[in-house]
Design a protein around this motif. Structure first.
Motif, mmCIF file in Angstrom:
data_model
loop_
_atom_site.group_PDB
_atom_site.id
_atom_site.type_symbol
_atom_site.label_atom_id
_atom_site.label_comp_id
_atom_site.label_asym_id
_atom_site.label_seq_id
_atom_site.Cartn_x
_atom_site.Cartn_y
_atom_site.Cartn_z
ATOM 1 N N SER A 109 0.843 -1.173 0.139
ATOM 2 C CA SER A 109 -0.078 0.148 0.030
ATOM 3 C C SER A 109 0.766 1.222 -0.038
ATOM 4 C CB SER A 109 -1.083 0.028 1.210
ATOM 5 O OG SER A 109 -0.167 -0.091 2.467
ATOM 6 N N GLY A 110 2.248 1.246 0.405
ATOM 7 C CA GLY A 110 2.788 2.563 0.382
ATOM 8 C C GLY A 110 2.578 3.336 1.601
ATOM 9 N N PRO A 111 3.389 4.195 1.578
ATOM 10 C CA PRO A 111 3.023 5.310 2.675
ATOM 11 C C PRO A 111 1.918 6.173 2.691
ATOM 12 C CG PRO A 111 4.967 5.957 1.402
ATOM 13 C CD PRO A 111 4.607 4.691 0.900
ATOM 14 N N ASP A 112 1.404 6.235 1.329
ATOM 15 C CA ASP A 112 0.387 7.468 0.982
ATOM 16 C C ASP A 112 -0.953 6.701 0.897
ATOM 17 O OD1 ASP A 112 -1.424 9.410 0.261
ATOM 18 O OD2 ASP A 112 -0.048 10.067 -1.110
ATOM 19 N N ALA A 113 -1.915 6.591 1.930
ATOM 20 C CA ALA A 113 -3.061 5.937 1.747
ATOM 21 C C ALA A 113 -4.135 6.419 0.698
ATOM 22 C CB ALA A 113 -4.006 6.110 2.964
ATOM 23 N N ASN A 114 -3.555 7.623 0.136
ATOM 24 C CA ASN A 114 -4.759 8.244 -1.074
ATOM 25 C C ASN A 114 -3.910 7.977 -2.374
ATOM 26 O OD1 ASN A 114 -6.493 9.438 0.804
ATOM 27 N ND2 ASN A 114 -4.972 10.905 1.234
ATOM 28 N N ALA A 115 -2.945 7.123 -2.519
ATOM 29 C CA ALA A 115 -2.196 6.768 -3.487
ATOM 30 C C ALA A 115 -2.260 5.245 -4.144
ATOM 31 C CB ALA A 115 -0.533 7.284 -3.567
ATOM 32 N N ILE A 116 -2.073 5.277 -5.254
ATOM 33 C CA ILE A 116 -2.200 3.795 -5.860
ATOM 34 C C ILE A 116 -0.843 2.932 -5.416
ATOM 35 C CG2 ILE A 116 -3.396 4.181 -7.804
ATOM 36 C CD1 ILE A 116 -0.642 4.607 -9.314
ATOM 37 N N PRO A 117 -0.885 1.759 -5.064
ATOM 38 C CA PRO A 117 0.057 0.868 -4.469
ATOM 39 C C PRO A 117 1.258 0.811 -5.165
ATOM 40 C CG PRO A 117 -1.905 -0.682 -4.994
ATOM 41 C CD PRO A 117 -2.018 0.739 -5.500
ATOM 42 N N TRP A 118 2.512 0.439 -4.420
ATOM 43 C CA TRP A 118 3.643 0.506 -4.878
ATOM 44 C C TRP A 118 3.692 -1.167 -5.504
ATOM 45 C CZ3 TRP A 118 8.085 2.798 -1.237
ATOM 46 C CH2 TRP A 118 7.918 3.972 -1.126
ATOM 47 N N LEU A 119 4.574 -1.335 -6.458
ATOM 48 C CA LEU A 119 4.482 -2.681 -6.887
ATOM 49 C C LEU A 119 5.954 -3.279 -7.305
ATOM 50 C CD1 LEU A 119 1.726 -1.886 -9.788
ATOM 51 C CD2 LEU A 119 1.654 -3.126 -7.349
ATOM 52 N N LEU A 120 6.058 -4.483 -7.290
ATOM 53 C CA LEU A 120 7.034 -5.256 -7.949
ATOM 54 C C LEU A 120 6.657 -5.967 -9.028
ATOM 55 C CD1 LEU A 120 10.034 -6.216 -7.760
ATOM 56 C CD2 LEU A 120 9.215 -8.069 -6.290
ATOM 57 N N LEU A 121 7.340 -5.916 -10.327
ATOM 58 C CA LEU A 121 6.593 -6.525 -11.287
ATOM 59 C C LEU A 121 7.697 -7.402 -12.007
ATOM 60 C CD1 LEU A 121 5.378 -3.390 -11.752
ATOM 61 C CD2 LEU A 121 4.017 -4.866 -13.075
ATOM 62 N N SER A 122 7.716 -8.506 -12.836
ATOM 63 C CA SER A 122 8.672 -9.173 -13.446
ATOM 64 C C SER A 122 8.067 -8.816 -15.088
ATOM 65 C CB SER A 122 8.639 -10.709 -13.341
ATOM 66 O OG SER A 122 7.274 -11.112 -13.806
ATOM 67 N N ALA A 123 9.287 -8.917 -15.683
ATOM 68 C CA ALA A 123 9.026 -8.521 -17.176
ATOM 69 C C ALA A 123 8.486 -10.000 -17.795
ATOM 70 C CB ALA A 123 10.377 -8.407 -17.842
ATOM 71 N N LYS A 124 7.295 -9.994 -18.310
ATOM 72 C CA LYS A 124 6.518 -11.033 -19.184
ATOM 73 C C LYS A 124 7.248 -11.085 -20.426
ATOM 74 C CE LYS A 124 2.422 -10.619 -19.482
ATOM 75 N NZ LYS A 124 0.630 -10.459 -19.162
ATOM 76 N N SER A 125 7.508 -9.842 -21.229
ATOM 77 C CA SER A 125 8.048 -9.755 -22.477
ATOM 78 C C SER A 125 8.639 -8.457 -22.613
ATOM 79 C CB SER A 125 7.126 -10.196 -23.508
ATOM 80 O OG SER A 125 6.134 -8.930 -23.540
ATOM 81 N N VAL A 126 9.767 -8.720 -23.463
ATOM 82 C CA VAL A 126 10.694 -7.645 -23.898
ATOM 83 C C VAL A 126 10.911 -7.537 -25.265
ATOM 84 C CG1 VAL A 126 11.899 -7.312 -21.582
ATOM 85 C CG2 VAL A 126 12.919 -8.899 -23.451
ATOM 86 N N SER A 127 10.903 -6.374 -25.917
ATOM 87 C CA SER A 127 11.504 -6.415 -27.200
ATOM 88 C C SER A 127 12.295 -5.204 -27.694
ATOM 89 C CB SER A 127 9.996 -6.218 -28.416
ATOM 90 O OG SER A 127 9.497 -5.219 -28.015
ATOM 91 N N GLY A 128 13.044 -5.148 -28.585
ATOM 92 C CA GLY A 128 13.875 -4.126 -29.006
ATOM 93 C C GLY A 128 15.254 -4.171 -28.515
ATOM 94 N N SER A 129 16.152 -3.669 -29.012
ATOM 95 C CA SER A 129 17.621 -3.524 -28.341
ATOM 96 C C SER A 129 17.672 -2.271 -27.469
ATOM 97 C CB SER A 129 18.817 -3.564 -29.313
ATOM 98 O OG SER A 129 18.618 -2.550 -30.324
#
Length: 177
Positions: A109-129
């Motif tokens: 939830s992060g420190p600000d109750a009025n803000a969207i949550p903090w996230l950890l994401l993994s790369a599902k796909s990447v493209s380009g160099s």
């Protein structure tokens, strides 16, 4: 002397890549930490909107609610120069043409109750160099606003979109080395 200059260069964010130094990651709860074998490759500042749509509730279809649809934001570097965009998927696309599509691994939830949550994401796909072409992990932190509208929506509003302003900082990680 040259080692001293290289070390001093590590303290300047603009010189990190040139000096071969790892960018510092953010202070986050343990569940949002990137794998230890990865280093920050890019820090991007996002400003835009979180888009919500009025839909029948998943649990109770007779009750309507705001459902998250997609983000839409501009990505900038530390100096404020536009470097790309962020949109549904979730996808981050650099001006160099590279892209990364993420998948949420953890949320806080992060420190600000009025803000969207903090996230950890993994790369599902990447493209380009380009800058996103080797991304493995993404963190969304320091969020400001962006939560769904507080008022419930009604059946007469079905399909209506609400665009809620938000800001966040995204950290992108590549494999070390």
């Amino acid at each position: 002397m040259s080692r001293l200059l290289a070390r001093a260069a590590c303290f300047s964010l603009a010189a990190f890549a040139l000096a071969g130094c790892a960018l510092p990651g953010p202070q986050v709860p343990d569940k949002l930490k990137a794998p230890a074998a990865q280093d920050v490759s890019l820090i991007a500042y996002a400003q835009g909107v979180q888009i919500y749509e009025c839909q029948a509730g998943k649990i109770n279809p007779a009750r309507f609610e705001w459902a998250f649809k997609a983000p839409q934001a501009t990505l900038a570097d530390r100096a404020g120069k536009t470097i790309g965009k962020h949109y549904g998927g979730p996808t981050w696309e650099s001006d160099d043409g590279s892209k990364v599509v993420g998948q949420v691994l953890a949320s806080d939830s992060g420190p600000d109750a009025n803000a969207i949550p903090w996230l950890l994401l993994s790369a599902k796909s990447v493209s380009g160099s380009g800058v996103f072409g080797r991304t493995q992990t993404i963190q969304r932190v320091q969020t400001v606003a962006g939560k769904a509208p507080g008022a419930t929506c009604e059946a007469t509003q079905a399909g209506t979109e609400a665009r809620v302003p938000y800001q966040a900082i995204y950290y992108f990680y590549n494999a070390r080395g």
